[in-house]
Enzyme design. Sequence first.
Site, PDB file in Angstrom:
ATOM      1  N   CYS A  62       1.724  -5.899   4.694  1.00  0.00           N
ATOM      2  CA  CYS A  62       2.359  -5.338   3.861  1.00  0.00           C
ATOM      3  C   CYS A  62       1.421  -5.089   2.544  1.00  0.00           C
ATOM      4  CB  CYS A  62       3.501  -6.177   3.416  1.00  0.00           C
ATOM      5  SG  CYS A  62       4.634  -5.630   1.939  1.00  0.00           S
ATOM      6  N   THR A  63       1.626  -3.934   1.930  1.00  0.00           N
ATOM      7  CA  THR A  63       0.569  -3.792   0.883  1.00  0.00           C
ATOM      8  C   THR A  63       0.649  -4.519  -0.474  1.00  0.00           C
ATOM      9  OG1 THR A  63       2.202  -1.747   0.153  1.00  0.00           O
ATOM     10  CG2 THR A  63      -0.206  -1.380   1.484  1.00  0.00           C
ATOM     11  N   HIS A  64       2.008  -5.189  -0.542  1.00  0.00           N
ATOM     12  CA  HIS A  64       2.446  -6.093  -1.557  1.00  0.00           C
ATOM     13  C   HIS A  64       1.565  -7.465  -1.434  1.00  0.00           C
ATOM     14  CE1 HIS A  64       6.025  -3.447  -2.047  1.00  0.00           C
ATOM     15  NE2 HIS A  64       6.149  -4.289  -3.284  1.00  0.00           N
TER      16      HIS A  64
ATOM     17  N   CYS B 238       1.655   2.931   2.830  1.00  0.00           N
ATOM     18  CA  CYS B 238       2.971   2.190   2.967  1.00  0.00           C
ATOM     19  C   CYS B 238       3.231   1.784   4.574  1.00  0.00           C
ATOM     20  CB  CYS B 238       4.228   2.964   2.481  1.00  0.00           C
ATOM     21  SG  CYS B 238       5.493   2.420   3.261  1.00  0.00           S
TER      22      CYS B 238
ATOM     23  N   ASP C  95       3.636   5.929  -1.241  1.00  0.00           N
ATOM     24  CA  ASP C  95       4.323   4.523  -1.034  1.00  0.00           C
ATOM     25  C   ASP C  95       5.587   4.640  -1.310  1.00  0.00           C
ATOM     26  OD1 ASP C  95       4.811   1.974   0.201  1.00  0.00           O
ATOM     27  OD2 ASP C  95       3.944   1.148  -1.921  1.00  0.00           O
TER      28      ASP C  95
ATOM     29  N   GLY D  55      11.886  -0.801   3.932  1.00  0.00           N
ATOM     30  CA  GLY D  55      11.605  -1.605   5.136  1.00  0.00           C
ATOM     31  C   GLY D  55      12.938  -1.779   5.843  1.00  0.00           C
TER      32      GLY D  55
END
Length: 286
Positions: free
Chosen positions: A201-203, A71, A8, A41
């Site tokens: 989004c992985t967040h 990601c 990521d 991004g």
Amino acid sequence: MGPIGIFDSGYGGLTILNAIRQRLPEYDYLYLGDNARAPYGSRSFDVVYQFTRQAVERLFSMGCRLVILGCNTASAKALRTIQQNDLPLFEANERAEGTPFSGSHRVLGIIRPTAEAIGSITRSRHIGILATEGTIRSHSYDLEIHKLYPDIQVTGVACPLWAAIVEAGETDSPGADYFVGKRIRQLLEADPLIDSIILGCTHYPLLFDSIRRHVPKHIAVLPQGSYVAESLADYLKRHPALEEQCTRNATTRYLTTENADAFRESAQKFLQQPITHVENITLAGC
């Protein structure tokens, strides 16, 4: 033989790693975060591709036969080119050096698994995507979903502050709740028929409680991790020769392009547990 690599640009891929380890705890994992050059991004396709290729090559060089791009931006902007152009070149180079590649390395992304799952989840055939600006502008989810389910209407909204809120450790703050509510209202106003929302989004799983508070109960909210993990389990089952090359000692190592202590402190917020075995590395251009 070697670990499964997970890459990521920053920390969000740790939520993917966490889900994969819960589903497949027996394997070894090597996580690489290009934290020194994050976020990806807002970067161009060419830059994201170059950075991602450097990371993949590093993980290959450290024994990984399989690399997951944990990601969304890298999956959207770099995966296809790496699969189509770079893996054949890597194979040719290995053969020239006398170590046959034989197609035994693979690179997978995290967009397709959720796209595959959404068809059996949505009933209205109207879904929403909440993601970074780069992922929304790439239309990667739209394209992937429409390949599989042409009838599904996809509406995306960029959430430019959400990842920063997570990395600042402000997920429970009133400000976070305000910005979460703002973007969800924007999405549902754009298409009131949405019955499923993909967190692209992985967040964003770290904002799940706030997201769930603002999303009506009849709408499903889908973090990617569990779908990626299940897809990986199925992939390994269908590719036994590759699976045999993945070592199984239930270990995890971490690589970062920033300070190892800083990475360790931030990573623990995402994994919610202490971590060890963090190593600082340099990729080209860092």
